[in-house]
Design an enzyme around this catalytic site. Structure first.
Site, short mmCIF file in Angstrom:
data_model
loop_
_atom_site.label_atom_id
_atom_site.label_comp_id
_atom_site.label_asym_id
_atom_site.label_seq_id
_atom_site.Cartn_x
_atom_site.Cartn_y
_atom_site.Cartn_z
N VAL A 15 -19.61 15.29 -21.28
CA VAL A 15 -19.01 14.09 -20.67
C VAL A 15 -18.38 13.14 -21.69
O VAL A 15 -17.71 12.18 -21.30
CB VAL A 15 -19.99 13.28 -19.78
CG1 VAL A 15 -20.30 13.98 -18.48
CG2 VAL A 15 -21.23 12.86 -20.52
N SER A 61 -22.95 17.29 -23.67
CA SER A 61 -23.52 18.58 -23.23
C SER A 61 -23.09 19.78 -24.05
O SER A 61 -23.63 20.87 -23.87
CB SER A 61 -23.18 18.82 -21.76
OG SER A 61 -23.98 17.98 -20.97
N TYR A 67 -20.50 23.42 -15.14
CA TYR A 67 -21.25 23.00 -13.95
C TYR A 67 -20.63 23.56 -12.68
O TYR A 67 -20.26 24.72 -12.64
CB TYR A 67 -21.38 21.46 -13.88
CG TYR A 67 -21.57 20.84 -15.23
CD1 TYR A 67 -22.74 21.10 -15.93
CD2 TYR A 67 -20.59 20.07 -15.83
CE1 TYR A 67 -22.92 20.58 -17.20
CE2 TYR A 67 -20.76 19.54 -17.09
CZ TYR A 67 -21.92 19.80 -17.77
OH TYR A 67 -22.10 19.31 -19.01
N LYS A 82 -25.86 21.42 -25.71
CA LYS A 82 -26.73 22.37 -24.99
C LYS A 82 -26.50 23.81 -25.44
O LYS A 82 -27.40 24.65 -25.34
CB LYS A 82 -26.49 22.24 -23.47
CG LYS A 82 -26.93 20.89 -22.92
CD LYS A 82 -26.48 20.68 -21.49
CE LYS A 82 -26.91 19.31 -20.99
NZ LYS A 82 -26.31 18.94 -19.70
N TYR A 93 -33.67 14.88 -26.41
CA TYR A 93 -32.45 15.33 -25.69
C TYR A 93 -31.31 14.31 -25.86
O TYR A 93 -30.18 14.68 -26.16
CB TYR A 93 -32.83 15.52 -24.21
CG TYR A 93 -31.67 15.68 -23.26
CD1 TYR A 93 -31.05 16.92 -23.08
CD2 TYR A 93 -31.19 14.59 -22.52
CE1 TYR A 93 -29.99 17.07 -22.19
CE2 TYR A 93 -30.13 14.73 -21.64
CZ TYR A 93 -29.53 15.97 -21.47
OH TYR A 93 -28.47 16.10 -20.61
N1 GLN Z 1 -26.27 13.24 -22.01
C1 GLN Z 1 -25.57 13.46 -20.79
C2 GLN Z 1 -26.52 13.32 -19.62
O1 GLN Z 1 -27.66 13.64 -19.76
C3 GLN Z 1 -24.95 14.82 -20.82
C4 GLN Z 1 -24.17 15.16 -19.57
C5 GLN Z 1 -22.92 15.94 -19.80
O2 GLN Z 1 -22.33 15.97 -20.88
N2 GLN Z 1 -22.47 16.55 -18.75
O3 GLN Z 1 -26.18 12.88 -18.56
#
Ligand code: GLN
Length: 305
Positions: A259, A63, A241, A66, A189
């Site tokens: 993650v 993430s 989050y 992002k 993505y």
């Molecule tokens: N690629 C992971 C997902 O879509 C990204 C989630 C994350 O890093 N929190 O679940």
């Protein structure tokens, strides 16, 4: 400031935490990663950097990507972007479906999965089938490093098990907040989430956000000062989050987690920091990474507050 010494102290103080936290297992390709890893990098504006641990070890940025897709989408769409994605914290897990239905398919912010899927969709509107290549080229440019690539195994593992992401896409498509083919958005993505970088590379990549949108080393302006302010504000309020408040409380810096176990953070006008440790807390953020950043701002007094 003796950054080498501070990093050594942090490395020592996080040792008891190796027994806590869990590596992300919902992405099969990530679950066999050695859990007991730690690296931390600091990148200053004059090109000096300080490191501890395996700082050249690449990991899945997940993430953290992002931040880069939001930056590109903001550059392309400006304020119009906020018609499709909001700028409020969600208070929900990163892959939550619940709020999205109440709010008619408009994600709360670009740093939860739904929001990043929308920004990816908007990038596809502009870049068509070259979207992933453009995202990668942008990351290579801000990192001043052409060798950054994505991990095909992680991307295909995400695609095979990405039921929640497909659910989010389907719901948003039904609310007409996704224009392109769902599979194409998902694949793009998953690819950008699967880009591999080290803490050394990530701290370099984030430097422009610590300097109002302009890389202090190459002097290239990647985004306007006002847009850099928005990105950093959203990292502070939404970058972790439903634990964003906790991160701001403990660390006091704009930051973004993934993650894969990475976290990036910036100290305006001074430095970018990146930390890696793959065992996650219950919110899906690096447990040791969060602690290391908390220790860093406590020891140096360098939070934004
Ligand atoms: N690629 C992971 C997902 O879509 C990204 C989630 C994350 O890093 N929190 O679940």
């Amino acid at each position: 400031m003796n950054y080498d010494l501070i990093l050594k102290e942090i490395h020592k103080e996080i040792q008891p935490l190796y027994n806590e936290g869990k590596v992300a297992s919902y992405i099969p390709a990530l679950k066999n990663i050695n859990p007991k890893q730690f690296a931390m990098s600091i990148q200053l504006f004059d090109g000096t950097s300080f490191h501890i641990g395996n700082y050249n070890q690449q990991f899945s940025i997940q993430s953290i990507s992002k931040v880069f897709t939001f930056t590109l989408a903001l550059h392309l769409y400006g304020k119009d972007l906020y018609k499709n994605v909001g700028h409020e914290p969600s208070g929900d897990p990163f892959n939550s479906l619940v709020q999205l239905e109440y709010e008619n398919g408009i994600p709360r912010n670009p740093f939860i999965n739904a929001g990043a899927l929308v920004t990816t969709d908007l990038l596809i509107n502009k870049y068509k089938d070259e979207t992933f290549e453009k995202v990668l080229a942008f990351i290579q440019e801000i990192s001043n490093n052409k060798d950054i690539v994505y991990d095909k195994e992680v991307a295909s593992s995400e695609e095979q098990t990405g039921y929640m992401n497909f659910a989010l896409l389907n719901m948003m498509k039904s609310y007409k907040n996704i224009s392109n083919d769902i599979k194409e958005v998902a694949q793009t993505y998953f690819k950008h989430c699967s880009i591999s970088m080290s803490t050394n590379e990530l701290s370099r990549a984030m430097l422009f956000l610590a300097n109002h949108g302009t890389d202090p080393l190459s002097k290239k302006e990647f985004i306007t000062q006002s847009q850099a302010k928005r990105i950093n504000s959203l990292m502070l309020t939404c970058g972790h989050y439903d634990a964003s408040g906790d991160f701001a409380f403990k660390v006091g810096l704009p930051g973004k987690s993934g993650v894969g176990g990475g976290i990036v953070a910036i100290i305006p006008n001074l430095m970018a920091i990146s930390v890696y440790s793959p065992q996650l807390n219950k919110n899906g953020n690096s447990l040791i990474g969060t602690k290391a950043l908390e220790l860093f701002t406590t020891k140096t007094g360098l939070s934004i507050f």
